[in-house]
Design a protein around this motif. Structure first.
Motif, PDB file in Angstrom:
ATOM      1  N   MET A 137      21.863  74.914  21.405  1.00  0.00           N
ATOM      2  CA  MET A 137      22.178  74.055  22.543  1.00  0.00           C
ATOM      3  C   MET A 137      21.236  72.852  22.607  1.00  0.00           C
ATOM      4  SD  MET A 137      22.551  77.077  25.382  1.00  0.00           S
ATOM      5  CE  MET A 137      22.263  75.891  26.703  1.00  0.00           C
ATOM      6  N   LEU A 138      19.961  73.081  22.332  1.00  0.00           N
ATOM      7  CA  LEU A 138      18.950  72.044  22.513  1.00  0.00           C
ATOM      8  C   LEU A 138      18.865  71.072  21.345  1.00  0.00           C
ATOM      9  CD1 LEU A 138      16.041  74.164  24.059  1.00  0.00           C
ATOM     10  CD2 LEU A 138      17.671  72.706  25.248  1.00  0.00           C
ATOM     11  N   ASN A 139      19.152  71.536  20.124  1.00  0.00           N
ATOM     12  CA  ASN A 139      18.992  70.684  18.951  1.00  0.00           C
ATOM     13  C   ASN A 139      19.784  69.376  19.033  1.00  0.00           C
ATOM     14  OD1 ASN A 139      17.172  72.379  17.703  1.00  0.00           O
ATOM     15  ND2 ASN A 139      18.702  73.432  16.463  1.00  0.00           N
ATOM     16  N   PRO A 140      21.078  69.403  19.422  1.00  0.00           N
ATOM     17  CA  PRO A 140      21.813  68.128  19.497  1.00  0.00           C
ATOM     18  C   PRO A 140      21.230  67.167  20.527  1.00  0.00           C
ATOM     19  CG  PRO A 140      23.320  69.998  19.574  1.00  0.00           C
ATOM     20  CD  PRO A 140      21.948  70.555  19.739  1.00  0.00           C
ATOM     21  N   ILE A 141      20.691  67.707  21.619  1.00  0.00           N
ATOM     22  CA  ILE A 141      20.148  66.851  22.676  1.00  0.00           C
ATOM     23  C   ILE A 141      18.836  66.219  22.235  1.00  0.00           C
ATOM     24  CG2 ILE A 141      19.283  66.810  25.048  1.00  0.00           C
ATOM     25  CD1 ILE A 141      21.151  69.197  25.610  1.00  0.00           C
ATOM     26  N   VAL A 142      17.931  67.042  21.721  1.00  0.00           N
ATOM     27  CA  VAL A 142      16.584  66.551  21.393  1.00  0.00           C
ATOM     28  C   VAL A 142      16.581  65.737  20.102  1.00  0.00           C
ATOM     29  CG1 VAL A 142      14.239  67.257  20.800  1.00  0.00           C
ATOM     30  CG2 VAL A 142      15.463  68.402  22.639  1.00  0.00           C
ATOM     31  N   TYR A 143      17.244  66.257  19.059  1.00  0.00           N
ATOM     32  CA  TYR A 143      17.178  65.591  17.762  1.00  0.00           C
ATOM     33  C   TYR A 143      18.185  64.468  17.597  1.00  0.00           C
ATOM     34  CZ  TYR A 143      14.072  69.236  16.062  1.00  0.00           C
ATOM     35  OH  TYR A 143      13.009  70.070  15.879  1.00  0.00           O
ATOM     36  N   SER A 144      19.294  64.524  18.328  1.00  0.00           N
ATOM     37  CA  SER A 144      20.363  63.558  18.096  1.00  0.00           C
ATOM     38  C   SER A 144      20.552  62.587  19.251  1.00  0.00           C
ATOM     39  CB  SER A 144      21.677  64.301  17.821  1.00  0.00           C
ATOM     40  OG  SER A 144      21.543  65.142  16.698  1.00  0.00           O
ATOM     41  N   MET A 145      20.785  63.118  20.454  1.00  0.00           N
ATOM     42  CA  MET A 145      21.105  62.234  21.570  1.00  0.00           C
ATOM     43  C   MET A 145      19.912  61.372  21.995  1.00  0.00           C
ATOM     44  SD  MET A 145      24.176  62.739  21.749  1.00  0.00           S
ATOM     45  CE  MET A 145      25.406  63.957  21.285  1.00  0.00           C
TER      46      MET A 145
END
Length: 315
Positions: A287-295
């Motif tokens: 859940m967190l990877n797309p937010i922290v690393y991408s968005m």
């Protein structure tokens, strides 16, 4: 004499029974809602990352390739566990086939190794980009990225191949009931007729070696990065980015390491707590990877807005 319905015959034709979260059966409905919401967030977040990277030709640098690889691994990891978990929580569908159980086990444990490898590669990418920016294109060229990707996937598969062989060659005669919400290695190994210590030892030693090496190299990379950016006057952005990356890595590695050793040695910890920790370890990072690393990456945010804007225009 009638046979025990929970006894597993010495055959690959039987099925295992997954119980969900032992001791928290009364809360299965609410747990299902939480994990379903987490699954939706993981699907949407990682799906959006893959979509914009696939559609935008400007997102072809090494970091974005690693982000796409991380998104694919996250999707495989969470999809291999959560749908079955929800069927247990909501439909009481506890049965899973013999081979389906070991396929799930293979996917779960190989993807966790692969995710660790991608996090290490991303730390190396940031090290080169910040500490040696002029050499970035030469060091992280197309050939290097392909080799890194193959090494990450290959390590995960090679780690799991011996464990899968050992697990499928065990005879299971004690019970069909797996005290877990997915086919976790230790929980399944406890059902074997013979002592499963070789597979348990291999799993703990292999996981410790992989995690230990990756964490050590990641720590060195970010240590050098932080030392480099602190020398600069305008280091707030780099420090903020590295700080977020480190926080997410801690959320991945700390529950993972604790889960590995509790499953193997933590007999004093309740089974329900062990299972919940293992479930969170697999779902929270996805859940967190797309937010922290991408968005948080400006280029990906712009690409997302571009995709949404172009769709609105053509609607």
């Amino acid at each position: 004499m009638a046979s025990d319905p929970f006894k597993c015959p010495n055959s690959s034709s039987f099925s295992f029974l997954l119980v969900g979260v032992p001791g928290l059966e009364a809360f299965h409905t609410y747990l299902g809602i939480l994990f379903c919401l987490g699954y939706i967030v993981a699907l949407v977040g990682n799906g959006v990352v893959l979509l914009v990277i696939g559609l935008d030709d400007s997102l072809r640098n090494p970091m974005h390739c690693l982000l796409a690889m991380l998104a694919v691994i996250d999707l495989v990891m969470v999809t291999s566990t959560v749908p079955k978990m929800l069927s247990i929580f909501w439909l009481d569908s506890t049965e899973t086939g013999y081979m389906a159980c070991f396929v799930q086990m293979f996917l779960v444990h190989s993807t966790t190794s692969e995710e660790s490898g991608v996090l290490l590669a991303m730390a190396f990418d940031r090290y080169v980009a910040i500490c040696h920016p002029l050499k970035y294109q030469a060091v992280l060229n197309r050939r290097t990225m392909i080799q890194m990707g193959l090494a990450i996937v290959g390590r995960g598969l090679l780690f799991m191949a011996p464990l899968a062989w050992m697990m499928t060659n065990l005879s299971y005669c004690r019970s069909c009931v797996v005290l877990h919400s997915y086919c976790e290695h230790v929980a399944v190994a406890k059902l074997a007729c013979a002592d499963p210590w070789p597979s348990n030892l291999y799993s703990v030693a292999g996981s410790s070696l992989i995690v230990g090496m990756d964490v050590a190299f990641i720590a060195v990379s970010y240590g050098v990065i932080l030392q480099a950016v602190l020398r600069k006057k305008s280091c707030r952005k780099a420090f903020s980015t590295c700080g977020c990356h480190i926080c997410v890595m801690l959320l991945y590695y700390i529950p993972g390491v604790v889960s590995i050793y509790i499953q193997a040695f933590g007999s004093s910890v309740s089974v329900g707590a062990q299972v919940l920790l293992a479930n969170l370890y697999l779902t929270l990072p996805t859940m967190l990877n797309p937010i922290v690393y991408s968005m948080r990456t400006k280029q990906i945010r712009r690409a997302v807005l571009k995709v949404l804007f172009s769709r609105k225009v053509h609607a």
